[in-house]
Design a protein around this motif. Structure first.
Motif, PDB file in Angstrom:
ATOM      1  N   VAL A 241       2.326   1.800  -3.444  1.00 27.42           N
ATOM      2  CA  VAL A 241       1.313   2.292  -4.388  1.00 27.42           C
ATOM      3  C   VAL A 241       1.026   3.768  -4.115  1.00 27.42           C
ATOM      4  N   GLU A 242       0.893   4.138  -2.848  1.00 29.30           N
ATOM      5  CA  GLU A 242       0.629   5.540  -2.510  1.00 29.30           C
ATOM      6  C   GLU A 242       1.786   6.433  -2.954  1.00 29.30           C
TER       7      GLU A 242
ATOM      8  N   ILE B 194       3.264  10.429  -9.420  1.00 29.31           N
ATOM      9  CA  ILE B 194       2.560  10.746 -10.658  1.00 29.31           C
ATOM     10  C   ILE B 194       1.854  12.093 -10.522  1.00 29.31           C
ATOM     11  N   GLN B 195       1.174  12.300  -9.406  1.00 25.07           N
ATOM     12  CA  GLN B 195       0.452  13.559  -9.186  1.00 25.07           C
ATOM     13  C   GLN B 195       1.416  14.743  -9.150  1.00 25.07           C
TER      14      GLN B 195
ATOM     15  N   ARG C 257       2.487  15.710 -12.558  1.00 25.04           N
ATOM     16  CA  ARG C 257       1.432  16.401 -13.312  1.00 25.04           C
ATOM     17  C   ARG C 257       1.283  17.848 -12.844  1.00 25.04           C
TER      18      ARG C 257
ATOM     19  N   ARG D 149       0.829  -1.206   0.000  1.00 22.26           N
ATOM     20  CA  ARG D 149       0.000   0.000   0.000  1.00 22.26           C
ATOM     21  C   ARG D 149       0.866   1.260   0.000  1.00 22.26           C
TER      22      ARG D 149
ATOM     23  N   PHE E 215       3.855   5.845  -5.407  1.00 26.82           N
ATOM     24  CA  PHE E 215       3.814   5.914  -6.864  1.00 26.82           C
ATOM     25  C   PHE E 215       2.750   6.912  -7.319  1.00 26.82           C
ATOM     26  N   LYS E 216       1.566   6.823  -6.727  1.00 22.47           N
ATOM     27  CA  LYS E 216       0.486   7.748  -7.096  1.00 22.47           C
ATOM     28  C   LYS E 216       0.880   9.189  -6.796  1.00 22.47           C
ATOM     29  N   GLN E 217       1.509   9.414  -5.651  1.00 26.17           N
ATOM     30  CA  GLN E 217       1.939  10.765  -5.283  1.00 26.17           C
ATOM     31  C   GLN E 217       2.980  11.275  -6.279  1.00 26.17           C
TER      32      GLN E 217
END
Length: 88
Positions: free
Chosen positions: A58-59, A65-66, A69, A55, A61-63
């Protein structure tokens, strides 16, 4: 606990269960069951640690990516133009 600790706990749990099932005849059934419970707890702890680590990855990785952006893209600076020696 990292992935290494989770694997270690998993191996210890499996070895403990294996010893209990393979034939420690001199031990009483209650002791074997208690060892199996302990091994099961260790396996459960290891599984929770692996889940938590996953978890977090994944968090992260998402952070990432954000963040990529949200960051403004800087225009590339053109390379310096070559100077001709004829203009001197």
């Amino acid at each position: 606990m990292g992935m290494r600790g989770a694997r270690r706990a998993l191996v210890l749990g499996l070895v403990g269960v294996g010893c209990g099932l393979v034939g420690c005849d001199e031990r009483r059934d209650g002791e074997v069951r208690e060892d199996a419970r302990k091994a099961g707890r260790q396996l459960g702890d290891a599984a929770r640690d692996v889940g938590e680590t996953t978890r977090e990855a994944v968090e992260g990785f998402k952070q990432g990516i954000q963040d990529s952006r949200d960051r403004p893209v800087r225009p590339e600076t053109p390379p310096p133009s070559p100077r001709s020696d004829a203009s001197k």
